[in-house]
Design a protein around this motif. Structure first.
Motif, short mmCIF file in Angstrom:
data_model
loop_
_atom_site.label_atom_id
_atom_site.label_comp_id
_atom_site.label_asym_id
_atom_site.label_seq_id
_atom_site.Cartn_x
_atom_site.Cartn_y
_atom_site.Cartn_z
N ILE A 38 0.45 -0.87 0.36
CA ILE A 38 -0.05 -0.61 0.44
C ILE A 38 0.95 0.97 0.23
N CYS A 39 0.74 2.22 -0.70
CA CYS A 39 1.49 3.46 -0.97
C CYS A 39 0.58 4.96 -2.02
N TRP A 40 1.34 5.84 -1.50
CA TRP A 40 1.12 6.83 -2.58
C TRP A 40 1.39 6.77 -3.86
N SER A 41 -0.30 6.86 -4.57
CA SER A 41 0.53 7.01 -6.46
C SER A 41 1.39 8.34 -6.13
N SER A 46 -3.92 9.80 -4.43
CA SER A 46 -4.44 8.71 -4.26
C SER A 46 -3.72 8.45 -3.83
N PHE A 47 -3.75 6.33 -3.27
CA PHE A 47 -3.22 5.63 -2.68
C PHE A 47 -3.91 4.27 -3.23
N HIS A 48 -2.07 3.11 -3.88
CA HIS A 48 -2.52 2.13 -4.48
C HIS A 48 -2.69 0.72 -2.93
N VAL A 49 -3.20 -0.17 -3.68
CA VAL A 49 -3.47 -1.99 -2.75
C VAL A 49 -3.06 -2.27 -3.38
N PHE A 50 -1.80 -3.00 -3.64
CA PHE A 50 -0.86 -4.34 -4.12
C PHE A 50 -1.49 -5.45 -3.79
N ASP A 51 -1.70 -6.63 -4.55
CA ASP A 51 -1.43 -7.76 -4.16
C ASP A 51 -3.18 -7.91 -2.64
N GLN A 52 -4.12 -7.71 -2.92
CA GLN A 52 -4.89 -7.68 -1.67
C GLN A 52 -5.36 -8.97 -0.63
N GLY A 53 -4.56 -10.45 -1.42
CA GLY A 53 -4.49 -11.56 -1.17
C GLY A 53 -3.81 -11.62 0.54
N ARG A 54 -2.38 -10.76 0.24
CA ARG A 54 -1.15 -10.68 0.66
C ARG A 54 -1.66 -9.63 1.91
N PHE A 55 -1.77 -8.37 1.55
CA PHE A 55 -2.36 -7.12 2.29
C PHE A 55 -3.64 -7.26 3.39
N GLY A 80 -16.32 7.74 1.71
CA GLY A 80 -15.86 8.58 1.02
C GLY A 80 -15.19 8.63 -0.28
N PHE A 81 -14.37 7.29 0.32
CA PHE A 81 -13.50 7.49 -0.85
C PHE A 81 -13.80 6.33 -1.89
N ARG A 82 -12.95 6.98 -2.97
CA ARG A 82 -13.68 6.10 -4.15
C ARG A 82 -12.98 5.83 -5.02
N LYS A 83 -12.99 3.88 -5.72
CA LYS A 83 -12.02 3.50 -6.55
C LYS A 83 -11.86 4.44 -7.57
N VAL A 84 -10.75 4.33 -8.01
CA VAL A 84 -10.11 4.94 -9.18
C VAL A 84 -9.92 4.28 -10.57
N VAL A 85 -11.22 4.74 -11.55
CA VAL A 85 -10.90 3.69 -12.40
C VAL A 85 -10.40 4.60 -13.19
N HIS A 86 -9.80 3.92 -14.40
CA HIS A 86 -8.86 4.17 -15.66
C HIS A 86 -9.36 3.72 -17.07
N ILE A 87 -9.72 4.97 -17.40
CA ILE A 87 -10.12 4.42 -18.89
C ILE A 87 -9.81 4.91 -19.87
N PRO A 95 -5.29 -3.66 -14.80
CA PRO A 95 -4.57 -3.19 -14.45
C PRO A 95 -3.21 -4.73 -14.81
N GLU A 96 -1.82 -4.34 -15.30
CA GLU A 96 -1.26 -5.16 -14.85
C GLU A 96 -0.99 -7.07 -13.84
N LYS A 97 -0.78 -6.15 -12.53
CA LYS A 97 -0.98 -6.51 -11.24
C LYS A 97 -1.81 -6.24 -10.99
N ASP A 98 -2.04 -7.09 -9.79
CA ASP A 98 -3.36 -6.47 -8.63
C ASP A 98 -3.06 -5.10 -7.67
N ASP A 99 -3.88 -3.76 -8.68
CA ASP A 99 -3.58 -2.89 -8.57
C ASP A 99 -4.91 -2.25 -7.70
N THR A 100 -5.20 -1.77 -6.78
CA THR A 100 -6.57 -1.48 -7.10
C THR A 100 -6.37 0.46 -5.92
N GLU A 101 -6.66 1.05 -6.51
CA GLU A 101 -6.44 2.99 -6.71
C GLU A 101 -7.60 3.61 -5.77
N PHE A 102 -8.03 4.36 -4.48
CA PHE A 102 -8.47 4.60 -3.99
C PHE A 102 -8.51 6.02 -3.84
#
Length: 124
Positions: A38-41, A46-55, A80-87, A95-102
């Protein structure tokens, strides 16, 4: 005394109370030790959560009373956090890897004083 959101109240920042969930989230995102999960963009809005299983197995139990990713996301949504969707190219890009951005307008790197503006949604 237990408060919704876990913990025993909020940390006082600038004379106002910030919910424990938000102070824990800030600590998580700021901590260089958790950056692989988990880290800042890069721009800090925004921030990213990688590998939700491990997280959920390795990070969540250290900060919260559970290891449930869905509960963590539900908490984010309540504040009020929102998932960032890249279009791109007319379609949703997975995303190539398990990466969720809020993202939240008041959750910005280096602007900890803004946390007091984040309010939990009131459910009727």
């Amino acid at each position: 005394m237990e408060f919704p959101g876990g913990g025993s109240g909020g940390a006082a920042l600038g004379g106002s109370s910030v919910p424990a969930f938000l102070t824990k989230l800030w600590t998580l995102v700021e901590d260089p030790d958790t950056d692989p999960l988990i880290c800042w963009s890069p721009n800090g809005t925004s921030f990213h959560v990688f590998d939700q299983g491990r997280f959920s197995k390795e990070v969540l139990p250290k900060f919260f009373k559970h290891n449930n990713m869905a509960s963590f996301v539900r908490q984010l949504n309540m504040y009020g956090f929102r998932k960032v969707v890249h279009i791109e190219h007319g379609g949703l890009v997975k995303p190539e890897k398990d990466d969720t951005e809020f993202q939240h307008p008041f959750f910005i790197r280096g602007q900890e004083q803004l946390l007091e503006n984040i309010k939990r949604k009131v459910t009727n």
